[in-house]
Design a protein around this motif. Structure first.
Motif, PDB file in Angstrom:
ATOM      1  N   TYR A  29       0.818  -1.220   0.000  1.00  0.00           N
ATOM      2  CA  TYR A  29       0.000   0.000   0.000  1.00  0.00           C
ATOM      3  C   TYR A  29       0.857   1.279   0.000  1.00  0.00           C
ATOM      4  O   TYR A  29       0.553   2.252   0.701  1.00  0.00           O
ATOM      5  CB  TYR A  29      -0.952   0.008   1.197  1.00  0.00           C
ATOM      6  N   VAL A  30       1.895   1.284  -0.789  1.00  0.00           N
ATOM      7  CA  VAL A  30       2.776   2.449  -0.888  1.00  0.00           C
ATOM      8  C   VAL A  30       2.325   3.321  -2.058  1.00  0.00           C
ATOM      9  O   VAL A  30       1.968   2.814  -3.124  1.00  0.00           O
ATOM     10  CB  VAL A  30       4.238   2.009  -1.082  1.00  0.00           C
ATOM     11  N   GLU A  31       2.357   4.644  -1.847  1.00  0.00           N
ATOM     12  CA  GLU A  31       2.019   5.577  -2.913  1.00  0.00           C
ATOM     13  C   GLU A  31       3.158   6.580  -3.090  1.00  0.00           C
ATOM     14  O   GLU A  31       3.547   7.260  -2.145  1.00  0.00           O
ATOM     15  CB  GLU A  31       0.719   6.316  -2.596  1.00  0.00           C
ATOM     16  N   ILE A  32       3.672   6.668  -4.320  1.00  0.00           N
ATOM     17  CA  ILE A  32       4.769   7.570  -4.651  1.00  0.00           C
ATOM     18  C   ILE A  32       4.233   8.660  -5.574  1.00  0.00           C
ATOM     19  O   ILE A  32       3.640   8.364  -6.609  1.00  0.00           O
ATOM     20  CB  ILE A  32       5.923   6.807  -5.338  1.00  0.00           C
ATOM     21  N   GLY A  33       4.467   9.909  -5.207  1.00  0.00           N
ATOM     22  CA  GLY A  33       3.973  11.020  -5.997  1.00  0.00           C
ATOM     23  C   GLY A  33       4.711  11.175  -7.321  1.00  0.00           C
ATOM     24  O   GLY A  33       5.713  10.505  -7.589  1.00  0.00           O
ATOM     25  N   SER A  34       4.219  12.080  -8.154  1.00  0.00           N
ATOM     26  CA  SER A  34       4.838  12.312  -9.459  1.00  0.00           C
ATOM     27  C   SER A  34       6.200  12.985  -9.301  1.00  0.00           C
ATOM     28  O   SER A  34       6.469  13.675  -8.323  1.00  0.00           O
ATOM     29  CB  SER A  34       3.919  13.179 -10.325  1.00  0.00           C
ATOM     30  N   GLU A  35       7.068  12.744 -10.303  1.00  0.00           N
ATOM     31  CA  GLU A  35       8.394  13.357 -10.364  1.00  0.00           C
ATOM     32  C   GLU A  35       9.220  13.090  -9.102  1.00  0.00           C
ATOM     33  O   GLU A  35       9.946  13.954  -8.610  1.00  0.00           O
ATOM     34  CB  GLU A  35       8.276  14.867 -10.592  1.00  0.00           C
ATOM     35  N   ASN A  36       9.124  11.860  -8.584  1.00  0.00           N
ATOM     36  CA  ASN A  36       9.983  11.449  -7.473  1.00  0.00           C
ATOM     37  C   ASN A  36      11.242  10.793  -8.013  1.00  0.00           C
ATOM     38  O   ASN A  36      11.190  10.048  -9.006  1.00  0.00           O
ATOM     39  CB  ASN A  36       9.267  10.450  -6.571  1.00  0.00           C
ATOM     40  N   PHE A  37      12.359  11.043  -7.353  1.00  0.00           N
ATOM     41  CA  PHE A  37      13.632  10.420  -7.706  1.00  0.00           C
ATOM     42  C   PHE A  37      14.121   9.670  -6.469  1.00  0.00           C
ATOM     43  O   PHE A  37      14.426  10.287  -5.449  1.00  0.00           O
ATOM     44  CB  PHE A  37      14.633  11.477  -8.156  1.00  0.00           C
ATOM     45  N   ILE A  38      14.168   8.341  -6.572  1.00  0.00           N
ATOM     46  CA  ILE A  38      14.450   7.491  -5.411  1.00  0.00           C
ATOM     47  C   ILE A  38      15.550   6.504  -5.789  1.00  0.00           C
ATOM     48  O   ILE A  38      15.483   5.847  -6.831  1.00  0.00           O
ATOM     49  CB  ILE A  38      13.191   6.731  -4.962  1.00  0.00           C
ATOM     50  N   ASP A  39      16.559   6.367  -4.927  1.00  0.00           N
ATOM     51  CA  ASP A  39      17.695   5.495  -5.217  1.00  0.00           C
ATOM     52  C   ASP A  39      18.171   4.802  -3.950  1.00  0.00           C
ATOM     53  O   ASP A  39      18.286   5.430  -2.887  1.00  0.00           O
ATOM     54  CB  ASP A  39      18.836   6.334  -5.819  1.00  0.00           C
ATOM     55  N   ASN A  40      18.444   3.493  -4.065  1.00  0.00           N
ATOM     56  CA  ASN A  40      19.063   2.715  -2.994  1.00  0.00           C
ATOM     57  C   ASN A  40      18.339   2.900  -1.668  1.00  0.00           C
ATOM     58  O   ASN A  40      18.919   3.264  -0.652  1.00  0.00           O
ATOM     59  CB  ASN A  40      20.541   3.109  -2.844  1.00  0.00           C
ATOM     60  N   SER A  41      17.035   2.634  -1.670  1.00  0.00           N
ATOM     61  CA  SER A  41      16.228   2.889  -0.473  1.00  0.00           C
ATOM     62  C   SER A  41      15.198   1.784  -0.269  1.00  0.00           C
ATOM     63  O   SER A  41      14.950   0.973  -1.166  1.00  0.00           O
ATOM     64  CB  SER A  41      15.512   4.243  -0.595  1.00  0.00           C
ATOM     65  N   THR A  42      14.602   1.761   0.916  1.00  0.00           N
ATOM     66  CA  THR A  42      13.446   0.925   1.193  1.00  0.00           C
ATOM     67  C   THR A  42      12.324   1.827   1.686  1.00  0.00           C
ATOM     68  O   THR A  42      12.557   2.755   2.462  1.00  0.00           O
ATOM     69  CB  THR A  42      13.738  -0.158   2.246  1.00  0.00           C
ATOM     70  N   ILE A  43      11.113   1.546   1.215  1.00  0.00           N
ATOM     71  CA  ILE A  43       9.936   2.328   1.603  1.00  0.00           C
ATOM     72  C   ILE A  43       8.872   1.340   2.041  1.00  0.00           C
ATOM     73  O   ILE A  43       8.373   0.549   1.237  1.00  0.00           O
ATOM     74  CB  ILE A  43       9.457   3.212   0.444  1.00  0.00           C
ATOM     75  N   ASP A  44       8.538   1.364   3.312  1.00  0.00           N
ATOM     76  CA  ASP A  44       7.717   0.303   3.899  1.00  0.00           C
ATOM     77  C   ASP A  44       6.225   0.624   3.821  1.00  0.00           C
ATOM     78  O   ASP A  44       5.803   1.649   3.295  1.00  0.00           O
ATOM     79  CB  ASP A  44       8.158   0.047   5.335  1.00  0.00           C
ATOM     80  N   ASP A  45       5.423  -0.256   4.403  1.00  0.00           N
ATOM     81  CA  ASP A  45       3.969  -0.282   4.235  1.00  0.00           C
ATOM     82  C   ASP A  45       3.298   1.059   4.542  1.00  0.00           C
ATOM     83  O   ASP A  45       3.642   1.746   5.508  1.00  0.00           O
ATOM     84  CB  ASP A  45       3.358  -1.332   5.159  1.00  0.00           C
ATOM     85  N   TYR A  46       2.299   1.414   3.712  1.00  0.00           N
ATOM     86  CA  TYR A  46       1.389   2.548   3.905  1.00  0.00           C
ATOM     87  C   TYR A  46       2.068   3.923   3.849  1.00  0.00           C
ATOM     88  O   TYR A  46       1.451   4.934   4.175  1.00  0.00           O
ATOM     89  CB  TYR A  46       0.631   2.421   5.240  1.00  0.00           C
ATOM     90  N   THR A  47       3.304   3.968   3.452  1.00  0.00           N
ATOM     91  CA  THR A  47       3.999   5.251   3.342  1.00  0.00           C
ATOM     92  C   THR A  47       3.655   5.906   2.014  1.00  0.00           C
ATOM     93  O   THR A  47       3.540   5.236   0.993  1.00  0.00           O
ATOM     94  CB  THR A  47       5.515   5.054   3.478  1.00  0.00           C
TER      95      THR A  47
END
Length: 206
Positions: A29-47
């Motif tokens: 249940y993760v939601e990432i907004g537009s124009e995000n730049f993400i590298d070498n990371s973990t993004i956990d539940d409901y974030t």
């Protein structure tokens, strides 16, 4: 402002248009907004993240609320060397020699950690290597250069403590309850309780 009109997927992150994502693991249940730049990371539940967020070398835990234009874990340049420009440590694109792998790996290993149920306001910067504790609030425009204690409200440049969200005994009780680790079934069964006054919530679930 975050307005969730779509039903999010349990198994696949919902990702806005544009941006770039590399070497990143997502929870449910993760939601990432537009124009995000993400590298070498973990993004956990409901974030969820807002628009134009940059996240590098970071661990984002559960139920994080992130506004637009937030920067987590920006990488540093080697300012103690003759040149701090990228050509000196990763100059392949300029036609120079091999990258300085030791420096790049060292920078990659410096993790930034954002705890559970943290709220990051618009245009926040959390510097590389910082840990933000569970339940903290980072006010809009703050630049966080030091670790943040759980359930504190931070603001300013550099970020400083404004106040506590709750008394120490409530903080301790919430850490014991750790509701963010409840299975989905327990969250659903107790969903209405998240609208209770904090004292009632703690008394019921401790």
């Amino acid at each position: 402002m975050h307005i969730n009109y779509v039903k999010l997927s349990k198994d696949q992150p919902t990702i806005g248009e544009g941006g770039q994502i590399k070497d990143t693991r997502f929870g449910q249940y993760v939601e990432i907004g537009s124009e995000n730049f993400i590298d070498n990371s973990t993004i956990d539940d409901y974030t969820y993240t807002g628009q134009l967020c940059f996240i590098q070398n970071s661990e984002l835990k559960k139920f994080i609320s992130m506004a637009a234009m937030v920067r987590i874990g920006p990488t540093n340049h080697p300012y103690n060397r003759p040149s701090q420009h990228i050509f000196a440590y990763n100059g392949t694109g300029y036609g120079f020699g091999e990258p300085d792998k030791a420096f790049l790996e060292q920078r990659k290993a410096l993790k930034t950690v954002i705890g559970n149920d943290v709220w990051l306001g618009h245009d926040v910067v959390v510097q590389a290597g910082v840990t933000v504790g569970d339940g903290a609030v980072i006010g809009a425009g703050a630049v966080v250069t030091r670790d943040v204690e759980p359930y504190t409200i931070i603001g300013g440049i550099p970020g400083k403590k404004i106040k506590d969200r709750f008394p120490d005994e409530i903080k301790t009780d919430l850490a014991k309850i750790a509701w963010w680790n409840w299975p989905r079934e327990e969250l659903e069964a107790n969903y209405a309780d998240f609208r209770l006054p904090i004292e009632e919530f703690v008394a019921k679930h401790l």
